[in-house]
Scaffold this motif. Structure first.
Motif, PDB file in Angstrom:
ATOM      1  N   GLY A 145      -9.747   7.700  -2.844  1.00 27.97           N
ATOM      2  CA  GLY A 145      -9.765   8.020  -4.266  1.00 27.97           C
ATOM      3  C   GLY A 145     -11.180   8.142  -4.783  1.00 27.97           C
ATOM      4  N   GLY A 146     -11.344   8.878  -5.824  1.00 33.16           N
ATOM      5  CA  GLY A 146     -12.661   9.059  -6.394  1.00 33.16           C
ATOM      6  C   GLY A 146     -12.604   9.090  -7.901  1.00 33.16           C
ATOM      7  N   GLU A 147     -13.728   8.779  -8.504  1.00 32.85           N
ATOM      8  CA  GLU A 147     -13.759   8.780  -9.958  1.00 32.85           C
ATOM      9  C   GLU A 147     -13.811  10.190 -10.517  1.00 32.85           C
ATOM     10  OE1 GLU A 147     -16.844   6.327 -11.400  1.00 32.85           O
ATOM     11  OE2 GLU A 147     -15.939   4.453 -10.733  1.00 32.85           O
ATOM     12  N   ASP A 148     -14.492  11.111  -9.835  1.00 32.87           N
ATOM     13  CA  ASP A 148     -14.594  12.461 -10.388  1.00 32.87           C
ATOM     14  C   ASP A 148     -14.224  13.490  -9.336  1.00 32.87           C
ATOM     15  OD1 ASP A 148     -17.082  13.295  -8.890  1.00 32.87           O
ATOM     16  OD2 ASP A 148     -17.891  11.592 -10.043  1.00 32.87           O
ATOM     17  N   ASP A 174      -8.235   9.518  -9.373  1.00 26.10           N
ATOM     18  CA  ASP A 174      -7.326   8.409  -9.078  1.00 26.10           C
ATOM     19  C   ASP A 174      -8.160   7.340  -8.382  1.00 26.10           C
ATOM     20  OD1 ASP A 174      -5.329   6.649  -8.573  1.00 26.10           O
ATOM     21  OD2 ASP A 174      -4.094   8.005  -7.365  1.00 26.10           O
ATOM     22  N   THR A 175      -8.396   6.239  -9.086  1.00 24.27           N
ATOM     23  CA  THR A 175      -9.233   5.175  -8.520  1.00 24.27           C
ATOM     24  C   THR A 175      -8.415   4.127  -7.778  1.00 24.27           C
ATOM     25  OG1 THR A 175      -9.122   4.027 -10.650  1.00 24.27           O
ATOM     26  CG2 THR A 175     -11.009   5.481 -10.267  1.00 24.27           C
ATOM     27  N   ASP A 176      -7.079   4.282  -7.773  1.00 32.25           N
ATOM     28  CA  ASP A 176      -6.216   3.265  -7.159  1.00 32.25           C
ATOM     29  C   ASP A 176      -5.698   3.656  -5.788  1.00 32.25           C
ATOM     30  OD1 ASP A 176      -6.458   1.692  -9.407  1.00 32.25           O
ATOM     31  OD2 ASP A 176      -4.742   2.628 -10.401  1.00 32.25           O
ATOM     32  N   GLY A 177      -5.904   4.887  -5.348  1.00 36.84           N
ATOM     33  CA  GLY A 177      -5.336   5.293  -4.075  1.00 36.84           C
ATOM     34  C   GLY A 177      -5.958   6.574  -3.570  1.00 36.84           C
ATOM     35  N   PRO A 178      -5.501   7.047  -2.412  1.00 32.69           N
ATOM     36  CA  PRO A 178      -6.069   8.267  -1.822  1.00 32.69           C
ATOM     37  C   PRO A 178      -5.686   9.507  -2.635  1.00 32.69           C
ATOM     38  CG  PRO A 178      -4.147   7.581  -0.586  1.00 32.69           C
ATOM     39  CD  PRO A 178      -4.415   6.489  -1.580  1.00 32.69           C
ATOM     40  N   GLN A 226      -0.363  -4.710  21.972  1.00 39.36           N
ATOM     41  CA  GLN A 226      -0.093  -3.487  21.195  1.00 39.36           C
ATOM     42  C   GLN A 226       0.073  -3.840  19.717  1.00 39.36           C
ATOM     43  OE1 GLN A 226      -0.071  -0.451  22.541  1.00 39.36           O
ATOM     44  NE2 GLN A 226       0.192   0.524  20.562  1.00 39.36           N
ATOM     45  N   VAL A 227      -0.716  -3.166  18.892  1.00 36.85           N
ATOM     46  CA  VAL A 227      -0.646  -3.396  17.451  1.00 36.85           C
ATOM     47  C   VAL A 227      -0.362  -2.067  16.763  1.00 36.85           C
ATOM     48  CG1 VAL A 227      -1.885  -4.173  15.390  1.00 36.85           C
ATOM     49  CG2 VAL A 227      -2.263  -5.301  17.605  1.00 36.85           C
ATOM     50  N   ALA A 228       0.661  -2.039  15.953  1.00 38.56           N
ATOM     51  CA  ALA A 228       1.014  -0.794  15.244  1.00 38.56           C
ATOM     52  C   ALA A 228       0.061  -0.572  14.082  1.00 38.56           C
ATOM     53  CB  ALA A 228       2.447  -0.861  14.732  1.00 38.56           C
ATOM     54  N   ALA A 229      -0.292   0.678  13.902  1.00 36.66           N
ATOM     55  CA  ALA A 229      -1.176   1.014  12.775  1.00 36.66           C
ATOM     56  C   ALA A 229      -0.421   0.896  11.465  1.00 36.66           C
ATOM     57  CB  ALA A 229      -1.710   2.441  12.933  1.00 36.66           C
ATOM     58  N   GLU A 230      -1.145   0.482  10.440  1.00 31.46           N
ATOM     59  CA  GLU A 230      -0.521   0.397   9.124  1.00 31.46           C
ATOM     60  C   GLU A 230      -0.220   1.803   8.609  1.00 31.46           C
ATOM     61  OE1 GLU A 230      -2.858  -1.744   6.394  1.00 31.46           O
ATOM     62  OE2 GLU A 230      -2.903  -3.598   7.570  1.00 31.46           O
ATOM     63  N   PRO A 231       0.932   1.971   7.961  1.00 34.38           N
ATOM     64  CA  PRO A 231       1.255   3.310   7.449  1.00 34.38           C
ATOM     65  C   PRO A 231       0.231   3.758   6.417  1.00 34.38           C
ATOM     66  CG  PRO A 231       2.745   1.654   6.524  1.00 34.38           C
ATOM     67  CD  PRO A 231       1.960   0.984   7.622  1.00 34.38           C
ATOM     68  N   ALA A 232      -0.103   5.040   6.472  1.00 39.08           N
ATOM     69  CA  ALA A 232      -1.094   5.586   5.534  1.00 39.08           C
ATOM     70  C   ALA A 232      -0.524   5.589   4.118  1.00 39.08           C
ATOM     71  CB  ALA A 232      -1.465   7.012   5.946  1.00 39.08           C
ATOM     72  N   ALA A 233      -1.397   5.240   3.187  1.00 41.67           N
ATOM     73  CA  ALA A 233      -0.982   5.282   1.781  1.00 41.67           C
ATOM     74  C   ALA A 233      -0.780   6.740   1.371  1.00 41.67           C
ATOM     75  CB  ALA A 233      -2.042   4.628   0.907  1.00 41.67           C
ATOM     76  N   GLU A 234       0.254   6.968   0.603  1.00 36.36           N
ATOM     77  CA  GLU A 234       0.553   8.339   0.188  1.00 36.36           C
ATOM     78  C   GLU A 234      -0.173   8.668  -1.109  1.00 36.36           C
ATOM     79  OE1 GLU A 234       4.598   9.375   0.038  1.00 36.36           O
ATOM     80  OE2 GLU A 234       5.073   8.646   2.055  1.00 36.36           O
ATOM     81  N   PRO A 235      -0.854   9.796  -1.144  1.00 33.19           N
ATOM     82  CA  PRO A 235      -1.539  10.202  -2.378  1.00 33.19           C
ATOM     83  C   PRO A 235      -0.536  10.436  -3.506  1.00 33.19           C
ATOM     84  CG  PRO A 235      -2.254  11.514  -0.491  1.00 33.19           C
ATOM     85  CD  PRO A 235      -1.045  10.760  -0.064  1.00 33.19           C
ATOM     86  N   THR A 251      -4.539   9.126 -23.453  1.00 33.80           N
ATOM     87  CA  THR A 251      -5.364   7.908 -23.433  1.00 33.80           C
ATOM     88  C   THR A 251      -5.320   7.281 -22.043  1.00 33.80           C
ATOM     89  OG1 THR A 251      -3.472   6.637 -24.260  1.00 33.80           O
ATOM     90  CG2 THR A 251      -5.063   7.446 -25.887  1.00 33.80           C
ATOM     91  N   ALA A 252      -5.012   8.108 -21.031  1.00 35.48           N
ATOM     92  CA  ALA A 252      -4.907   7.618 -19.658  1.00 35.48           C
ATOM     93  C   ALA A 252      -6.293   7.358 -19.078  1.00 35.48           C
ATOM     94  CB  ALA A 252      -4.175   8.650 -18.809  1.00 35.48           C
ATOM     95  N   LEU A 253      -6.346   6.445 -18.084  1.00 35.49           N
ATOM     96  CA  LEU A 253      -7.608   6.141 -17.419  1.00 35.49           C
ATOM     97  C   LEU A 253      -7.957   7.179 -16.365  1.00 35.49           C
ATOM     98  CD1 LEU A 253      -7.510   2.266 -16.909  1.00 35.49           C
ATOM     99  CD2 LEU A 253      -8.842   3.577 -18.568  1.00 35.49           C
ATOM    100  N   ASP A 254      -6.921   7.736 -15.680  1.00 28.91           N
ATOM    101  CA  ASP A 254      -7.196   8.727 -14.643  1.00 28.91           C
ATOM    102  C   ASP A 254      -6.120   9.810 -14.661  1.00 28.91           C
ATOM    103  OD1 ASP A 254      -4.983   7.566 -13.451  1.00 28.91           O
ATOM    104  OD2 ASP A 254      -6.147   6.425 -11.979  1.00 28.91           O
TER     105      ASP A 254
END
Length: 448
Positions: A182-185, A164-168, A241-250, A128-131
């Motif tokens: 992330g993508g729906e399909d 996965d609609t919540d992240g990469p 100098q501005v540090a890049a935000e860390p990439a979200a982990e799939p 009954t999971a959403l993704d």
């Protein structure tokens, strides 16, 4: 769970409905009728009771949120009024038979059938999971290597749930890994990674922490962070100098396996046989003679070979036949026995006495034995190979009687001194043992 199209039912008096984007109130106007005051009181009293029954709840149907104002007494009634039909595989909280409370959150999760692989074995599972991310959390909790298998239709791949609609999402394909939004399909995720499918390719979704994809996903995330750092540095090169935000982990990875099935042809040598024939015309001590050269044949094998990402996973035989017959090697082995060779007659030179001395020495008769022999045959024939006794018929150097006895030593007994001496020495050895024995007998009786 199935959803039925919601018509616009006629609401009860004072019923209202609202959504997250706005509120719509539909009020049913009751007709006014001249009535007594008691009737007016009755209507007023009913309105108070109606207001008390009205409830505002949040309805979440598979992630689709809406705020609903309803006069339903139970969750069942609410779902029915909203055209939401559930069955035994769906999840409803609070339970569908529970009383509906004002301010409640009613959550409906549809049951979805997934095709999964658990430790390499394929099976069906209901969730009954959403993704896929949520489904994998539920399925992997039971242990084992779990993957959700996407269904294939031509060049398309699909899942009953979103990816996965919540992240990469990591896309593992062709020896590389891309991280996409992330993508729906599945189709949208693959398109974003610019991955095209062939008809036999396999697609499945795995937990990004799965040992089979964990390393590839980590490398892709590291590469993405490196690229982000580079872009951030370029953007702020002239400023602070501005540090890049860390990439979200799939959390999940869509894995594409390239499947290829083709016919593979291989050949193997078929060893030729060797046949040996016997012949009485060939001597047995000779090596067999090759009368026909042999030649190996050839067997052609055709197999249907299936590979997944270049690795062979299945082989099935299509055909196996001898395409070139071997040629039998034929030998001839002789059975004829070779005759014994004629004994070699030593060649002697010199006078008859010289020949006699050489031949006597070969028997070990030297010294006094030679002296006895020389005296014996001087008396008998004077060492003349042609000496003949006319009275007795004795002949030759040893005076054989008759002379033809010497034929046992050679056919040339009449003319060859060596043949005569060979016979004579043999005669002395057989009858007297030594020349001196024969000489002593000759001196005693005048013959030997």
């Amino acid at each position: 769970m199935t959803r039925t199209p919601q018509t616009s039912p006629v609401p009860a008096a004072d019923a209202t409905a609202s959504s997250e984007t706005g509120t719509t109130r539909t009020r049913r106007r009751w007709p006014f009728v001249a009535a007594a005051t008691v009737a007016a009181v009755a209507v007023a009293g009913g309105a108070v009771a109606f207001a008390d029954a009205r409830k505002t709840v949040t309805l979440d149907v598979d992630g689709d949120l809406r705020t609903v104002t309803s006069y339903s007494d139970s969750v069942d009634d609410l779902l029915s009024s909203q055209g939401v039909v559930v069955d035994d595989r769906d999840l409803v909280t609070p339970a569908s038979g529970a009383a509906l409370q004002d301010g409640a959150d009613v959550v409906v999760r549809s049951g979805k059938e997934l095709t999964v692989q658990v430790d390499g074995e394929q099976a069906d599972a209901w969730v009954t999971a959403l993704d896929a991310d949520e489904a994998l959390d539920t399925l992997t909790a039971r242990g084992g290597d779990v993957r959700i298998v996407a269904s294939r239709d031509g060049e398309r791949a699909s899942l009953p749930v979103d990816v996965d609609t919540d992240g990469p999402v990591a896309v593992v394909h062709d020896g590389t890994t891309d991280v996409v939004d992330g993508g729906e399909d599945v189709e949208a995720v693959l398109a974003e990674a610019d991955v095209k499918l062939a008809g036999s390719d396999r697609v499945h979704v795995a937990d990004a922490a799965n040992p089979g994809v964990k390393k590839a996903v980590a490398q892709a995330v590291a590469a993405q962070e490196k690229q982000a750092d580079k872009k951030a540095a370029e953007a702020t090169a002239q400023t602070e100098q501005v540090a890049a935000e860390p990439a979200a982990e799939p959390q999940v990875a869509v894995v594409v396996q390239r499947v290829e099935t083709k016919k593979v042809t291989t050949t193997k040598a078929v060893a030729h046989e060797t046949k040996t024939k016997k012949s009485g015309d060939r001597y047995s001590d000779l090596d067999p003679k090759v009368v026909k050269k042999g030649k190996d044949g050839e067997r052609t094998i055709v197999q249907q070979v299936t590979t997944v990402d270049g690795k062979v996973v299945k082989k099935s035989e299509v055909s196996d036949e001898v395409t070139t017959k071997p040629v039998t090697r034929v030998l001839v082995k002789g059975t004829k026995e070779r005759p014994e060779p004629e004994p070699e007659t030593p060649t002697y030179s010199g006078s008859t006495r010289s020949i006699g001395k050489q031949m006597a020495a070969e028997r070990g008769w030297t010294g006094s034995e030679w002296t006895c022999l020389e005296s014996l045959w001087t008396k008998e024939s004077g060492w003349n190979a042609s000496a003949a006794n006319p009275s007795s018929g004795a002949y030759g150097i040893p005076q054989s009687l008759p002379g033809s006895k010497m034929a046992s030593a050679g056919s040339d007994w009449q003319t060859n001194p060596a043949t005569q001496i060979e016979w004579g020495l043999g005669y002395i050895a057989d009858v007297y043992g030594t020349p001196c024995g024969a000489w002593g007998h000759s001196q005693s009786v005048n013959w030997y």
